[in-house]
Design an enzyme around this catalytic site. Structure first.
Site, PDB file in Angstrom:
ATOM      1  N   SER A 339       0.835  -1.199   0.000  1.00 41.87           N
ATOM      2  CA  SER A 339       0.000   0.000   0.000  1.00 41.87           C
ATOM      3  C   SER A 339       0.874   1.254   0.000  1.00 41.87           C
ATOM      4  CB  SER A 339      -0.956  -0.040   1.193  1.00 41.87           C
ATOM      5  OG  SER A 339      -1.916   0.979   1.120  1.00 41.87           O
ATOM      6  N   ASP A 440      -9.717  -4.215  -5.529  1.00 39.65           N
ATOM      7  CA  ASP A 440      -9.123  -3.236  -4.615  1.00 39.65           C
ATOM      8  C   ASP A 440      -9.741  -1.863  -4.889  1.00 39.65           C
ATOM      9  OD1 ASP A 440      -7.531  -1.494  -3.147  1.00 39.65           O
ATOM     10  OD2 ASP A 440      -5.686  -2.600  -3.552  1.00 39.65           O
ATOM     11  N   HIS A 472      -8.095  -4.862  -1.080  1.00 40.01           N
ATOM     12  CA  HIS A 472      -6.848  -4.204  -0.711  1.00 40.01           C
ATOM     13  C   HIS A 472      -6.111  -4.947   0.400  1.00 40.01           C
ATOM     14  CE1 HIS A 472      -4.122  -0.797  -0.705  1.00 40.01           C
ATOM     15  NE2 HIS A 472      -4.247  -0.672   0.602  1.00 40.01           N
TER      16      HIS A 472
END
Length: 531
Positions: A339, A440, A472
């Site tokens: 991320s 995501d 995600h």
């Protein structure tokens, strides 16, 4: 039904609106708090000054009073719910006694307990701690267990037991009262957050995050136990002189021979990142004879993107130069990020390659990094700013984190790699492997698709693996907690152990990873996930 349910929603976030809103909340709905009930006010009407002569309370006085009222409500609610569930008084007092028992051995506690027994009517002897606790419970929490809302009755609650003929509130009445109080506290909290400028998107995200963490708590507790008590974990090794310049090392049980090392940079929207977020991955890779270094870095507002990049670069330098002392192989170091951590680590890698191509002084070389793994990352800030704004990370905050829109190009690896001046740096980059879920919504998979295309366009070795239907956090959290076979984990291990036949043979015989969270909780957590 309580009049609170029909109360009008506040219309603004100014101080005057908050002041009047809190006054309406308390005056209309908190009749059960000592000193605020209608009976209490009626009993003391003769003490009040005429309306025109009353002094208007200061805003700070109102906040103090209502904060105390809210605290009283929060304190009462667990006991009310326990009573609704049929938990007896004696069980509650014994549970509190059990919690307080270690205090018995603290210096001076015996004298303090004797003093309490003297000043509280009906107190027990010093040999029975639970009687002291009972006195305190009936004395100071009498309004929680009592059935009368009369203020005078609560003052006499210390001197006598509840009358046998008093009507016990019904289950539905208790539930209604608890629901009304919960509604009041929740609504007041939302009003205060709104007054502080916190938008509804952030509030809903925070509530979803709380529920999400609660559902995955069985797995988190097991990982936390290993993180704090396992001999394989070396926590908070200092790598720099800035705040949060720390890293955690996860060491394999088998200490024979130098081990490959993964430098992992955790995510957290550049705001809530922390090195411990990588503990699950670190522990699981350590089981496959892979050493993991989770690098911490300054988050916003403690630092901005340039501070984060500098911290991570310094952490990588530290690992490259000292990992041999811990049994790691300095010639087999891999860089990974998830991320926001994938974005930061990609910025670090490209920046280091550019410096190296220009002949600038460096403390570690890109050639020491054998491969880069990017999980669910974003690599073009120009394409993400509007998306994040719609998701709750507002443009003003995002611009502050990234040091203004004028810095977008510098901290967008996808854009920077296309710059003709970075052409020589592209040839120095290690193999880059990106992983992304097609479901995501925090960072769309198109971010990885576009970055891989840009890398291939300048001749870099890049590969993208898309996972259909993965969110995600599925790749990084839910799937590892589920245990068993994991395509992403197996791919990482195969790349790291490529060329090591002995390690690959062990991987083939390795038992499946154990499940840490029941499937039903994982499915619910996926639905509640704010990411």
């Amino acid at each position: 039904m309580s009049p609170l349910v029909h109360h009008h929603r506040p219309s603004g976030g100014s101080e005057s609106h908050l002041h009047s809103d809190i006054r309406r909340f308390i005056n209309n709905s908190v009749g059960s708090i000592p000193g605020t009930s209608s009976n209490h006010h009626h009993d003391h009407d003769h003490l009040r000054k005429p309306a025109r002569m009353e002094r208007r309370p200061l805003f700070s006085e109102e906040i103090d009073r209502h904060a105390a009222a809210g605290t009283a409500l929060v304190s009462r609610l667990p006991f009310t719910l326990l009573r609704c569930l049929g938990v007896a008084y004696w069980l509650i007092t014994r549970l509190i006694s059990l919690v307080c028992y270690p205090l018995h051995f603290m210096p001076g506690f015996r004298q303090a307990r004797a003093w309490l027994c003297q000043i509280i009517p009906g107190g027990g002897s010093e040999s029975k701690l639970h009687l002291d606790v009972s006195c305190l419970i009936y004395g100071f929490l009498g309004s929680i267990f009592g059935t009368s809302s009369n203020h005078q009755h609560r003052h006499h609650h210390l001197h006598r037991k509840p009358a046998r003929m008093e009507r016990r509130p019904s289950f539905s009445e208790e539930i209604g009262h608890a629901a009304a109080e919960t509604y009041l506290v929740t609504r007041l909290s939302f009003t205060l957050l709104r007054y502080l400028g916190v938008g509804y998107r952030w509030i809903t995200r925070l509530l979803a995050l709380y529920c999400y963490a609660l559902l995955l708590m069985p797995g988190f507790l097991q990982v936390a136990y290993c993180y704090f008590f396992s001999s394989q974990v070396r926590r908070s090794i200092v790598y720099g002189d800035q705040p949060r310049n720390r890293l955690d090392l996860y060491l394999p049980r088998n200490g024979k021979g130098p081990k490959p090392v993964v430098v992992f940079v955790t995510g957290g929207a550049w705001i809530i990142g922390y090195k411990a977020w990588g503990s699950l991955l670190g522990l699981q890779l350590a089981e496959r004879d892979i050493m993991v270094a989770c690098v911490d870095y300054r988050n916003f507002p403690q630092g901005t993107i340039s501070d984060m990049v500098n911290d991570v670069s310094q952490g990588i330098s530290f690992v490259c130069n000292i990992i041999g002392e811990y049994g790691g192989d300095p010639n087999r170091i891999y860089l990974a990020g998830q991320s926001a951590g994938a974005h930061i680590s990609a910025c670090v890698l490209l920046e280091q390659a550019i410096k190296e191509s220009r002949g600038e002084s460096i403390s570690w070389s890109v050639s020491q990094i054998k491969a880069y793994f990017g999980l669910s990352g974003g690599y073009n800030l120009f394409n993400l700013v509007d998306h994040f704004h719609n998701r709750g990370l507002y443009r003003s905050i995002f611009l502050s984190i990234m040091e203004g829109e004028e810095s977008f190009e510098q901290f967008s690896p996808e854009v920077r790699i296309k710059d003709p001046s970075s052409k020589d740096a592209a040839s120095l980059l290690p193999p880059i492997k990106l992983y992304h879920g097609t479901a995501d919504y925090s960072i769309p998979s198109a971010a990885s698709v576009n970055f891989v295309d840009a890398l291939k366009g300048v001749g870099a070795d890049a590969e993208l693996i898309l996972y259909d239907g993965k969110s995600h956090t599925d790749l990084f959290l839910q799937d590892p907690l589920r245990g068993g076979k994991d395509e992403l984990f197996d791919h990482l291990v195969s790349v790291i152990h490529a060329g090591d036949r002995e390690a690959l043979a062990k991987d083939a015989l390795a038992p499946p990873r154990r499940r840490l969270v029941p499937e039903i909780l994982l499915r619910l957590a996926r639905q509640m996930s704010p990411f």
